[in-house]
Design a protein around this motif. Structure first.
Motif, PDB file in Angstrom:
ATOM      1  N   GLN A   8       6.072 -16.189   6.305  1.00 37.14           N
ATOM      2  CA  GLN A   8       5.313 -15.089   6.781  1.00 37.14           C
ATOM      3  C   GLN A   8       4.124 -15.391   7.870  1.00 37.14           C
ATOM      4  N   LEU A  14       6.033 -17.781  17.047  1.00 41.50           N
ATOM      5  CA  LEU A  14       6.974 -18.522  17.589  1.00 41.50           C
ATOM      6  C   LEU A  14       7.624 -17.634  18.728  1.00 41.50           C
ATOM      7  N   VAL A  40      17.738 -23.881  11.968  1.00 44.07           N
ATOM      8  CA  VAL A  40      16.990 -23.933  11.030  1.00 44.07           C
ATOM      9  C   VAL A  40      16.630 -22.472  10.578  1.00 44.07           C
ATOM     10  N   LEU A  41      15.713 -21.869  11.670  1.00 43.41           N
ATOM     11  CA  LEU A  41      15.268 -20.779  11.672  1.00 43.41           C
ATOM     12  C   LEU A  41      16.124 -19.525  12.284  1.00 43.41           C
ATOM     13  N   TRP A  94      -2.035 -22.786  13.236  1.00 47.72           N
ATOM     14  CA  TRP A  94      -1.060 -23.208  12.457  1.00 47.72           C
ATOM     15  C   TRP A  94      -0.952 -24.678  12.445  1.00 47.72           C
TER      16      TRP A  94
ATOM     17  N   GLU B   5      -4.948 -15.600   4.103  1.00 51.65           N
ATOM     18  CA  GLU B   5      -5.601 -17.090   4.279  1.00 51.65           C
ATOM     19  C   GLU B   5      -4.427 -18.167   4.155  1.00 51.65           C
ATOM     20  N   LEU B   7      -0.307 -19.396   3.960  1.00 49.86           N
ATOM     21  CA  LEU B   7       0.862 -18.894   4.369  1.00 49.86           C
ATOM     22  C   LEU B   7       1.709 -18.305   3.240  1.00 49.86           C
ATOM     23  N   GLN B   8       2.217 -17.014   3.498  1.00 52.92           N
ATOM     24  CA  GLN B   8       2.973 -16.692   2.269  1.00 52.92           C
ATOM     25  C   GLN B   8       4.207 -17.441   2.025  1.00 52.92           C
ATOM     26  N   THR B  10       3.983 -20.309   0.475  1.00 55.18           N
ATOM     27  CA  THR B  10       3.425 -21.811   0.228  1.00 55.18           C
ATOM     28  C   THR B  10       2.826 -21.951  -1.074  1.00 55.18           C
ATOM     29  N   LEU B  13       4.610 -23.615  -4.032  1.00 53.61           N
ATOM     30  CA  LEU B  13       4.804 -25.087  -3.832  1.00 53.61           C
ATOM     31  C   LEU B  13       3.282 -25.907  -4.080  1.00 53.61           C
ATOM     32  N   LEU B  14       2.389 -25.097  -3.563  1.00 57.37           N
ATOM     33  CA  LEU B  14       0.872 -25.730  -3.802  1.00 57.37           C
ATOM     34  C   LEU B  14       0.581 -26.170  -5.015  1.00 57.37           C
ATOM     35  N   VAL B  40      -9.866 -26.266   3.708  1.00 51.35           N
ATOM     36  CA  VAL B  40      -9.092 -25.318   4.812  1.00 51.35           C
ATOM     37  C   VAL B  40      -8.431 -24.163   3.864  1.00 51.35           C
ATOM     38  N   LEU B  41      -7.808 -24.467   2.823  1.00 53.03           N
ATOM     39  CA  LEU B  41      -7.284 -23.649   2.081  1.00 53.03           C
ATOM     40  C   LEU B  41      -8.071 -23.136   0.842  1.00 53.03           C
ATOM     41  N   GLN B  91       9.569 -28.719  -1.681  1.00 55.61           N
ATOM     42  CA  GLN B  91       8.873 -29.644  -0.760  1.00 55.61           C
ATOM     43  C   GLN B  91       9.866 -29.804   0.402  1.00 55.61           C
ATOM     44  N   TRP B  94      10.056 -27.086   2.582  1.00 56.72           N
ATOM     45  CA  TRP B  94       8.951 -26.848   3.609  1.00 56.72           C
ATOM     46  C   TRP B  94       8.973 -27.969   4.713  1.00 56.72           C
ATOM     47  N   VAL B  97      11.388 -26.590   7.330  1.00 57.96           N
ATOM     48  CA  VAL B  97      10.832 -25.669   7.926  1.00 57.96           C
ATOM     49  C   VAL B  97       9.860 -25.957   9.031  1.00 57.96           C
ATOM     50  N   ALA B  98       8.696 -26.649   8.327  1.00 59.94           N
ATOM     51  CA  ALA B  98       7.590 -27.173   9.289  1.00 59.94           C
ATOM     52  C   ALA B  98       8.313 -28.125  10.297  1.00 59.94           C
ATOM     53  N   ILE B 101       9.887 -25.453  12.858  1.00 57.51           N
ATOM     54  CA  ILE B 101       8.617 -24.830  13.671  1.00 57.51           C
ATOM     55  C   ILE B 101       7.873 -25.737  14.873  1.00 57.51           C
TER      56      ILE B 101
END
Lengths: 108, 108
Positions: A8, A14, A40-41, A94, B5, B7-8, B10, B13-14, B40-41, B91, B94, B97-98, B101
């Motif tokens: 989200q 993108l 993937v997306l 990002w 703040e 990413l929905q 994540t 995972l964190l 940052v987070l 993981q 992620w 997807v990362a 992107i």
DNA sequence: TTCCTTTCCCTAGTGTATCTAGGGCAGGAT
DNA sequence: ATCCTGCCCTAGATACACTAGGGAAAGGAA
């Protein structure tokens, strides 16, 4: 139970990014994201069109009706000047967040 | 208007990742994420605790009351076996997807 | 003593993004 | 004629992080 395919908040980025490469109609944007992400997306149409309206409403993209390659009526979107700014900002955000997450994933 | 703040998607995972490094109480998890991400987070408590319940309900973490370093009552969470599996899966997701992107951001 | 700050936990309600699951129209091929 | 595909659209459901509160107890300061 809606399965979330995209992260989200990344869809806007993108879309803006794809439009940074030139005008595209909605369907084409989705295809391009799918292709560039190596399948993937996947952007569902139910996510895509609302997102396009959001972006248009914020003045980051603008639409014009035209003709697609397949000779079909299509709405072509293009980046506005403020859209270009937004794209830069979102890309930076990002990068920052992705790096931060990477740090956590490495450091814990 | 809630400013997002994180990413929905994540946050789980964190949290799992931090707990992969050993048991922690909720407050400590948030601090650790903040620290490891180089500030940052920021995990808000209103996001944190519901997330912990989610994870517990799914059997990925389990809780036990104890005493914190500061001599305060604290609920310590730790990874279960299935939580370890889930961490690995998330993981991997992620990373995938990362990377996807990143491809779009480079290729358009 | 009293106060205040910090640590730690909790929850109801809000906002918003994505999803599911539909609908529609028109071009081109069979 | 029929079907498939490309292209657009929308209402409602769902999920998740947020805001904005609340409370209790430790330890230091006044």
């Amino acid at each position: 139970m809606a399965k979330i395919e995209l992260l989200q908040g990344t869809l806007d980025l993108l879309i803006l990014k794809v439009l940074g490469g030139g005008p595209q109609h909605g369907f084409g944007i989705a295809q391009r994201i799918h292709l560039l992400s190596q399948a993937v997306l996947t952007v569902e149409e139910g996510s895509l069109y609302p997102a396009l309206y959001r972006l248009e409403e914020k003045g980051w993209i603008e639409a014009e009706w035209g003709q697609s390659d397949n000779n079909r009526r299509a709405k072509f979107y293009s980046l506005t000047k403020s859209g270009r700014k937004q794209l830069a900002a979102e890309q930076e955000a990002w990068d920052s967040v992705a790096a931060a997450i990477a740090h956590v994933l490495q450091g814990a």
